[in-house]
Scaffold this motif. Structure first.
Motif, short mmCIF file in Angstrom:
data_model
loop_
_atom_site.label_atom_id
_atom_site.label_comp_id
_atom_site.label_asym_id
_atom_site.label_seq_id
_atom_site.Cartn_x
_atom_site.Cartn_y
_atom_site.Cartn_z
N UNK A 77 0.82 -1.21 0.00
CA UNK A 77 0.00 0.00 0.00
C UNK A 77 0.86 1.27 0.00
N UNK A 78 2.03 1.22 0.62
CA UNK A 78 2.93 2.37 0.56
C UNK A 78 3.31 2.65 -0.90
N UNK A 79 3.61 1.61 -1.65
CA UNK A 79 3.90 1.78 -3.08
C UNK A 79 2.72 2.40 -3.81
N UNK A 80 1.51 2.02 -3.43
CA UNK A 80 0.30 2.53 -4.09
C UNK A 80 0.08 4.02 -3.83
N UNK A 81 0.71 4.57 -2.77
CA UNK A 81 0.57 6.00 -2.49
C UNK A 81 1.12 6.85 -3.64
N UNK A 82 2.01 6.29 -4.45
CA UNK A 82 2.54 7.01 -5.60
C UNK A 82 1.46 7.27 -6.65
N UNK A 83 0.53 6.34 -6.77
CA UNK A 83 -0.46 6.39 -7.85
C UNK A 83 -1.87 6.73 -7.42
N UNK A 84 -2.16 6.62 -6.14
CA UNK A 84 -3.54 6.79 -5.68
C UNK A 84 -3.58 7.75 -4.49
N UNK A 128 5.89 8.59 3.82
CA UNK A 128 6.07 8.50 2.38
C UNK A 128 6.53 9.84 1.80
N UNK A 129 5.88 10.92 2.23
CA UNK A 129 6.25 12.25 1.73
C UNK A 129 7.67 12.60 2.14
#
Length: 138
Positions: A77-84, A128-129
């Motif tokens: 889900x951390x990876x998904x923060x890039x796209x969503x 993440x930011x």
């Protein structure tokens, strides 16, 4: 104001257990639970895509709660923060979920509660930011 979509995603059947307890304690019927790695054909990326596609972006604000910082579910889900665009909280506890559903904190209040370690949970968007800023500086 958008309606909150609450999704719990964990290793094993913990998500289902959280959901069951929340229904009993809070009466919440609008929580989705996904148990990961409970079958040999489980694919986390497919599940993430399914969850993201199920969100009505005009009407819903997605909050994803995972079980373990650094665990495979949370990392996906951390990876998904890039796209969503969604909120990701990890090290989830039943107390945190009950508070979230009953108090309905805004994002700033949620961040403050998590920073105070009231629930020992982590708001991953801030992490993440921070990581994204570090990568840009390199």
């Amino acid at each position: 104001m958008k309606e909150r979509k609450v999704v719990i995603v964990t290793h094993g059947k913990l998500a289902e257990g959280f959901k069951s307890a929340l229904e009993i304690i809070t009466g919440a019927q609008n929580v989705e639970a996904y148990n990961c790695y409970t079958s040999p054909d489980f694919n986390l990326n497919d599940l993430i895509e399914k969850i993201m596609k199920s969100v009505n972006k005009e009407k819903e604000e997605l909050f994803v709660f995972t079980d373990l910082l650094g665990g495979s579910v949370n990392n996906g889900f951390i990876k998904a923060l890039k796209d969503y665009d969604f909120h990701l909280i990890t090290n989830t506890t039943l107390g945190l979920l009950i508070d979230f559903l009953l108090v309905q904190p805004d994002i700033n209040m949620l961040r403050e509660k998590l920073k105070s370690n009231e629930f020992n949970a982590v708001y991953c968007n801030d992490c993440f930011n921070s990581m994204s800023n570090i990568e840009e500086d390199l």
